[in-house]
Design a protein around this motif. Structure first.
Motif, PDB file in Angstrom:
ATOM      1  N   GLN A 299     -63.375 -26.407  25.654  1.00 40.35           N
ATOM      2  CA  GLN A 299     -63.769 -25.611  24.493  1.00 40.35           C
ATOM      3  C   GLN A 299     -64.496 -24.387  25.039  1.00 40.35           C
ATOM      4  N   ALA A 300     -63.825 -23.236  24.981  1.00 42.64           N
ATOM      5  CA  ALA A 300     -64.338 -22.021  25.624  1.00 42.64           C
ATOM      6  C   ALA A 300     -64.976 -21.090  24.607  1.00 42.64           C
ATOM      7  N   PRO A 301     -65.809 -20.144  25.072  1.00 48.61           N
ATOM      8  CA  PRO A 301     -66.381 -19.144  24.164  1.00 48.61           C
ATOM      9  C   PRO A 301     -65.304 -18.299  23.488  1.00 48.61           C
ATOM     10  N   LYS A 302     -65.671 -17.612  22.410  1.00 46.72           N
ATOM     11  CA  LYS A 302     -64.711 -16.859  21.616  1.00 46.72           C
ATOM     12  C   LYS A 302     -64.006 -15.758  22.392  1.00 46.72           C
ATOM     13  N   ASP A 303     -64.747 -15.082  23.279  1.00 44.45           N
ATOM     14  CA  ASP A 303     -64.177 -13.941  23.970  1.00 44.45           C
ATOM     15  C   ASP A 303     -63.406 -14.324  25.231  1.00 44.45           C
ATOM     16  N   THR A 304     -63.091 -15.600  25.416  1.00 44.07           N
ATOM     17  CA  THR A 304     -62.339 -16.044  26.587  1.00 44.07           C
ATOM     18  C   THR A 304     -60.889 -15.575  26.498  1.00 44.07           C
ATOM     19  N   VAL A 305     -60.393 -14.971  27.569  1.00 42.77           N
ATOM     20  CA  VAL A 305     -59.002 -14.516  27.613  1.00 42.77           C
ATOM     21  C   VAL A 305     -58.180 -15.315  28.617  1.00 42.77           C
ATOM     22  N   LYS A 306     -58.841 -16.064  29.501  1.00 47.63           N
ATOM     23  CA  LYS A 306     -58.135 -16.856  30.501  1.00 47.63           C
ATOM     24  C   LYS A 306     -59.034 -18.012  30.932  1.00 47.63           C
ATOM     25  N   ALA A 307     -58.414 -19.165  31.145  1.00 49.96           N
ATOM     26  CA  ALA A 307     -59.168 -20.329  31.599  1.00 49.96           C
ATOM     27  C   ALA A 307     -58.358 -21.040  32.683  1.00 49.96           C
ATOM     28  N   ALA A 315     -55.417 -24.307  41.754  1.00 48.12           N
ATOM     29  CA  ALA A 315     -55.846 -24.141  40.371  1.00 48.12           C
ATOM     30  C   ALA A 315     -54.631 -24.231  39.456  1.00 48.12           C
ATOM     31  N   VAL A 316     -54.873 -24.640  38.227  1.00 43.45           N
ATOM     32  CA  VAL A 316     -53.830 -24.634  37.201  1.00 43.45           C
ATOM     33  C   VAL A 316     -54.335 -23.829  36.012  1.00 43.45           C
ATOM     34  N   MET A 317     -53.404 -23.132  35.351  1.00 43.94           N
ATOM     35  CA  MET A 317     -53.749 -22.323  34.192  1.00 43.94           C
ATOM     36  C   MET A 317     -53.834 -23.222  32.960  1.00 43.94           C
ATOM     37  N   LEU A 318     -54.902 -23.056  32.188  1.00 45.35           N
ATOM     38  CA  LEU A 318     -55.032 -23.774  30.925  1.00 45.35           C
ATOM     39  C   LEU A 318     -54.391 -22.964  29.814  1.00 45.35           C
ATOM     40  N   THR A 319     -53.735 -23.647  28.890  1.00 45.96           N
ATOM     41  CA  THR A 319     -53.005 -22.994  27.801  1.00 45.96           C
ATOM     42  C   THR A 319     -53.837 -23.015  26.529  1.00 45.96           C
ATOM     43  N   PRO A 320     -53.963 -21.881  25.813  1.00 44.25           N
ATOM     44  CA  PRO A 320     -54.719 -21.878  24.559  1.00 44.25           C
ATOM     45  C   PRO A 320     -54.007 -22.688  23.484  1.00 44.25           C
ATOM     46  N   LYS A 321     -54.782 -23.495  22.765  1.00 43.08           N
ATOM     47  CA  LYS A 321     -54.246 -24.353  21.717  1.00 43.08           C
ATOM     48  C   LYS A 321     -54.775 -23.997  20.335  1.00 43.08           C
ATOM     49  N   GLY A 322     -55.539 -22.895  20.235  1.00 41.00           N
ATOM     50  CA  GLY A 322     -56.126 -22.510  18.962  1.00 41.00           C
ATOM     51  C   GLY A 322     -57.555 -22.990  18.826  1.00 41.00           C
ATOM     52  N   ASP A 323     -58.351 -22.265  18.021  1.00 38.51           N
ATOM     53  CA  ASP A 323     -59.767 -22.595  17.796  1.00 38.51           C
ATOM     54  C   ASP A 323     -60.543 -22.661  19.109  1.00 38.51           C
ATOM     55  N   ASN A 324     -60.229 -21.721  20.036  1.00 32.00           N
ATOM     56  CA  ASN A 324     -60.927 -21.616  21.330  1.00 32.00           C
ATOM     57  C   ASN A 324     -60.742 -22.870  22.191  1.00 32.00           C
ATOM     58  N   LEU A 325     -59.689 -23.627  21.915  1.00 27.50           N
ATOM     59  CA  LEU A 325     -59.400 -24.836  22.685  1.00 27.50           C
ATOM     60  C   LEU A 325     -58.322 -24.539  23.722  1.00 27.50           C
ATOM     61  N   TRP A 326     -58.602 -24.921  24.984  1.00 29.73           N
ATOM     62  CA  TRP A 326     -57.675 -24.697  26.089  1.00 29.73           C
ATOM     63  C   TRP A 326     -57.355 -26.043  26.726  1.00 29.73           C
ATOM     64  N   GLN A 327     -56.102 -26.175  27.191  1.00 28.19           N
ATOM     65  CA  GLN A 327     -55.695 -27.469  27.734  1.00 28.19           C
ATOM     66  C   GLN A 327     -54.693 -27.286  28.876  1.00 28.19           C
ATOM     67  N   GLY A 328     -54.770 -28.186  29.856  1.00 27.67           N
ATOM     68  CA  GLY A 328     -53.861 -28.158  30.991  1.00 27.67           C
ATOM     69  C   GLY A 328     -53.766 -29.529  31.631  1.00 27.67           C
TER      70      GLY A 328
END
Length: 440
Positions: A299-307, A315-328
């Protein structure tokens, strides 16, 4: 006259028969004949029905209970049986080490001991009792860290320092003004879950965690040498600030008109709001093992553009899932190749980062099977079943030790005046061997 005499003879004959049955039963110590005679049921059928149970009971008595038939020496403490037990105990240890060495090992996983994980687990415990979450306070963090560093530096583990300082001294020195305060301490743990579980199992620590009057929390962590080995000190401080939150009324309050002072520049107010917003929207994350992969959720801050989720040099890229939720996802095979720490890094538009250390993974036997349980045991996949060999081994040893001690107590207590030294010697030997194998 004749019929009466005959009847009398018959009665006497039956009586003698009855007495003879009792006499034979007493002489042979076999009560079944008497019982069958009384109830009038056929002997062969009941003997056939009860014979296996009687035979089994005799074997149990011979093996575990001292009596005349086994010369007051239960077979379970015989030299051959105890030698067989010893071979089996050693075989269990060899089996466990072999599985961890040559079997398909899944990496051991535990939440890293850091401030974020400790606070998250504490609030999770509170939520189970319908209590509000505690907010992190920088001053309490400072006080807790000072206490953790002090314990490590001076080599003690206590609420009060050797020179007489109390937890409240650390809290006051950090500049935190409180109405109520509390402190929890922990040492010699390797994962956050174990720390939280130990606190929840202790009435005093649990009372602090579930105190409905506490509003804020601070955590301090310090690692170093303590009592001859590496240790992690964890300090958890709770507080209720003097400055209480203001609750707005549903209806406006009528006030007298007066001169309005010059407004504060908007930039100052805006910066403060941004700081509060940034603090409220801090990075949080979790990892779950699902089959042959580790699923990272952040669960990332609102202004996050990459996780990104980093493990070792990869490293692996996390994919945005909506509502500031990222998953990988990360394959367990990749994690098992090397011991590593998984951490999540969130990037904003200005390339500023926020990092959260998430979990420790170990993929080799040196880390997964250390002496005295210094590290978390690994799970293996054997014949399609995923299990923890070390945990299974410990259960086997504990059950064996409990059974052996129970048999030893029975052997000593039932016939206290008739004792064989070999009973105590053999029983104690295999019990001590099981304890030694369990702790190494």
């Amino acid at each position: 006259m004749i019929s009466i005499k005959a009847g009398c003879n018959l009665w006497v004959s039956d009586k003698h028969k009855y007495l003879s049955v009792i006499s034979v039963g007493a002489r042979n110590k076999n009560k079944m004949d008497y019982a069958l005679y009384i109830i009038g049921l056929p002997k062969p059928a009941l003997r056939k029905f009860f014979s296996p149970a009687v035979s089994a009971w005799r074997h149990v008595c011979d093996h575990f209970i001292p009596h005349a038939r086994n010369n007051y020496h239960p077979h379970v403490f015989g030299h051959r049986v105890t030698a067989l037990f010893s071979i089996c105990l050693v075989s269990v240890k060899i089996f466990t080490v072999a599985l961890l060495s040559f079997g398909p090992v899944l990496p051991a996983y535990s939440s890293a001991i850091n401030i974020s994980n400790i606070i998250s687990l504490t609030n999770e415990s509170r939520s189970q009792f319908s209590l509000s979450a505690l907010s992190e306070n920088a001053s309490l963090d400072k006080a807790a860290q000072a206490k953790a560093d002090d314990m490590l530096k001076k080599g003690y583990f206590s609420h009060n320092t050797p020179d007489g300082k109390t937890p409240w001294d650390f809290i006051q020195n950090s500049g935190y003004n409180y109405l109520m305060a509390g402190e929890n301490l922990a040492v010699n743990f390797t994962e956050s879950e174990a720390v939280e579980q130990a606190w929840m199992n202790s009435p005093g620590h649990k009372a602090n965690i579930l105190n409905k009057n506490f509003e804020e929390i601070g955590v301090g962590i310090s690692q170093g040498e303590f009592q001859g080995h590496t240790a992690v000190f964890v300090v958890q401080m709770f507080g209720t600030p003097v400055e209480q939150k203001i609750s707005l009324l549903s209806k406006p309050t009528v006030v007298q008109k007066q001169a309005v002072p010059a407004p504060v520049p908007a930039t100052v107010k805006s910066d403060s709001a941004k700081q509060q917003a940034g603090k409220a929207a801090s990075l949080s994350s979790s990892v779950n093992i699902e089959g042959d992969k580790a699923v990272i959720t952040a669960q990332a801050p609102k202004d996050t553009v990459k996780a990104l989720a980093y493990f070792g040099q990869q490293a692996v890229m996390l994919t945005p899932k909506g509502d500031n939720l990222w998953q990988g996802e990360i394959s367990l095979d990749r994690l098992a190749k090397t011991s590593t720490t998984v951490k999540v890094v969130a990037f904003d538009m200005n390339n500023k980062t926020e990092t959260l250390q998430l979990a420790n993974f170990s993929g080799n036997i040196a880390d997964n099977y250390n002496v005295l349980g210094a590290a978390v045991s690994a799970k293996v996949n054997w014949l399609g079943q995923v299990f923890d060999p070390k945990l299974l081994e410990q259960k086997v040893y504990l059950l064996f030790i409990a059974a052996m001690l129970t048999c030893l107590i029975l052997a000593i207590a039932i016939k206290r005046h008739v004792q064989h030294l070999s009973i105590v010697a053999n029983g104690s030997f295999v019990a001590i061997l099981a304890v030694l194998l369990m702790v190494i």
